[in-house]
Design a protein around this motif. Structure first.
Motif, PDB file in Angstrom:
ATOM      1  N   HIS A   1      61.228  14.460  54.701  1.00 21.86           N
ATOM      2  CA  HIS A   1      60.170  14.261  53.798  1.00 21.86           C
ATOM      3  C   HIS A   1      60.342  12.904  53.332  1.00 21.86           C
ATOM      4  CE1 HIS A   1      59.505  18.635  53.850  1.00 21.86           C
ATOM      5  NE2 HIS A   1      60.829  18.625  53.416  1.00 21.86           N
TER       6      HIS A   1
ATOM      7  N   SER B   1      57.916  10.826  52.295  1.00 24.48           N
ATOM      8  CA  SER B   1      57.144  10.474  51.286  1.00 24.48           C
ATOM      9  C   SER B   1      58.072  10.527  49.948  1.00 24.48           C
ATOM     10  CB  SER B   1      56.111  11.455  51.004  1.00 24.48           C
ATOM     11  OG  SER B   1      56.369  12.740  51.030  1.00 24.48           O
TER      12      SER B   1
ATOM     13  N   ASP C   1      59.724   6.762  48.658  1.00 21.63           N
ATOM     14  CA  ASP C   1      58.940   5.880  47.828  1.00 21.63           C
ATOM     15  C   ASP C   1      58.840   6.246  46.498  1.00 21.63           C
ATOM     16  OD1 ASP C   1      57.051   3.427  47.933  1.00 21.63           O
ATOM     17  OD2 ASP C   1      55.839   4.750  47.386  1.00 21.63           O
ATOM     18  N   GLN C   2      58.883   7.602  46.117  1.00 22.17           N
ATOM     19  CA  GLN C   2      58.792   8.056  44.669  1.00 22.17           C
ATOM     20  C   GLN C   2      60.212   7.776  44.305  1.00 22.17           C
ATOM     21  OE1 GLN C   2      57.474  12.204  45.111  1.00 22.17           O
ATOM     22  NE2 GLN C   2      55.520  11.483  46.148  1.00 22.17           N
TER      23      GLN C   2
ATOM     24  N   THR D   1      60.567   3.246  55.282  1.00 19.52           N
ATOM     25  CA  THR D   1      59.480   3.336  54.537  1.00 19.52           C
ATOM     26  C   THR D   1      58.914   2.375  54.064  1.00 19.52           C
ATOM     27  OG1 THR D   1      60.930   4.025  52.568  1.00 19.52           O
ATOM     28  CG2 THR D   1      60.430   5.845  53.999  1.00 19.52           C
TER      29      THR D   1
ATOM     30  N   SER E   1      56.445   0.996  56.566  1.00 21.49           N
ATOM     31  CA  SER E   1      55.621   2.029  56.911  1.00 21.49           C
ATOM     32  C   SER E   1      55.959   2.433  58.171  1.00 21.49           C
ATOM     33  CB  SER E   1      54.036   1.386  56.748  1.00 21.49           C
ATOM     34  OG  SER E   1      53.860   1.363  55.703  1.00 21.49           O
TER      35      SER E   1
END
Length: 370
Positions: free
Chosen positions: A206, A208, A211-212, A237, A240
């Motif tokens: 995962h 995504s 970035d969190q 990340t 991208s």
């Protein structure tokens, strides 16, 4: 004839000599016993500033009793007897002989303010050491329900001690401590290594979540290979790029991680077993980093206090520099554990009611009468 060892004598030989501050305390107490009026010039210390219970009791008794008339005090020992009686409530071993020996030991009663300043400095050292030890103990206490919060509270108390010492002994330029800082403790915690592997695999599955988790850095990892793989994930990340075990392996090759002995198949297997939430694993790692940093800072500050050559100024500067490291990881912990702010719905501008105005159509033409 061979000497027969005396157990009592041998035990006395193992007792270390008293530190220099012990003799400073004797000199100050002797000055105050000889010339009690000098108590007005003694500031910055209290009874708990002394290193022994007997000296603390004597100072407390001196402060509690009214100073005698200097002329009368020179003629008799009435006031000294009162001091001895008052101090014996806390230190029964005190004797009149010891009080008279203190008077004889004092080289210059007029130097009482300087003696007090030395005692204040050494008391500051002991306070700082005790506060650092509390931080270390709390950081390692696994029985605490709120371990991080309690440790950070102790760190705040340590900071308050440093600030108080800085007020008493303002630091100046060029006062860095010469004490070598202890190296960070290297621990081989298999539980921490397992959590790091799970984080890397779950974040690869995962991406995504990477970035969190800007609050997590490679310094929070206990294993160098895992720290390098996290850098690979964050780099992919950020650019991208596609993220999966193969792309992470390719990035790891460019970063030289395979040169450290890691095999490609080993890395692919490590990244192929996701489980749970990456954020949850990251928080556990960051928690361990906060506690480890707090413990290391406590060790550094304790090392400063154990160096007899370190002045109060150097203790303040060295302690503040060490505490700055904890401030950084503490800020990241707050970002990780603080709830996200609730997003308010965008405000829409209400359409105002049209204002009354003149009619927009022309009035009917007047009929011409014939």
């Amino acid at each position: 004839m061979p000497r027969t060892p005396d157990p009592v004598e041998d035990d006395l030989d193992t007792i270390p000599p008293p530190p220099p501050v012990f003799h400073v305390e004797q000199a100050l107490l002797g000055a105050l016993l000889l010339e009690p009026q000098r108590l007005a010039s003694v500031t910055g210390i209290a009874a708990d500033s002394f290193s022994t219970a007997a000296h603390a009791a004597l100072f407390a008794a001196i402060r509690s009793l009214p100073a005698p008339d200097p002329a009368e005090h020179a003629k008799n020992t009435k006031w000294l007897d009162q001091v001895l009686a008052a101090s014996r409530d806390e230190a029964r071993g005190l004797s009149a002989t010891y009080l008279h020996s203190l008077i004889e030991i004092c080289p210059r009663p007029g130097h009482a303010p300087a003696y007090a300043r030395m005692i204040e400095a050494e008391h500051s050292r002991r306070r700082l050491s005790a506060a650092a030890q509390r931080v270390m103990h709390t950081a390692r206490d696994t029985s605490l329900p709120q371990r991080v919060a309690t440790t950070l509270a102790e760190a705040d108390a340590l900071t308050a001690v440093v600030d108080d010492i800085a007020t008493r002994f303002p630091p100046h330029s060029g006062s860095l401590p010469r004490t070598p800082a202890p190296s960070p403790a290297t621990t081989h915690d298999e539980e921490a290594a397992d959590e790091e592997r799970l984080l890397l695999a779950t974040a690869t599955e995962h991406p995504s979540s990477v970035d969190q988790m800007r609050w997590l850095t490679s310094a929070d990892f206990t294993h160098p290979l895992h720290a390098g793989l996290w850098q690979c994930l964050t780099a992919l990340t950020r650019r991208s790029k596609p993220v999966d075990p193969v792309t992470v392996l390719w990035e790891a090759q460019h970063r030289g991680l395979l040169d450290a002995g890691a095999e490609p198949r080993q890395l692919l297997d490590l990244l192929a077993v996701p489980f749970g939430s990456a954020e949850r694993w990251g928080e556990r790692m960051l928690q361990r980093s906060v506690l480890g940093t707090a413990h290391h800072i406590g060790r550094c500050i304790e090392a400063f206090t154990e160096d007899p050559t370190a002045t109060p100024y150097q203790l303040v500067v060295g302690s503040r520099r060490s505490l700055a490291d904890l401030s950084s990881v503490r800020t990241r912990w707050q970002h990780a554990t603080s709830p996200e702010p609730t997003k308010r719905p965008a405000r829409t501008r209400a359409t105002a009611a049209p204002r009354a105005g003149p009619p927009t159509t022309a009035p009917p033409a007047a009929r011409i009468s014939r």
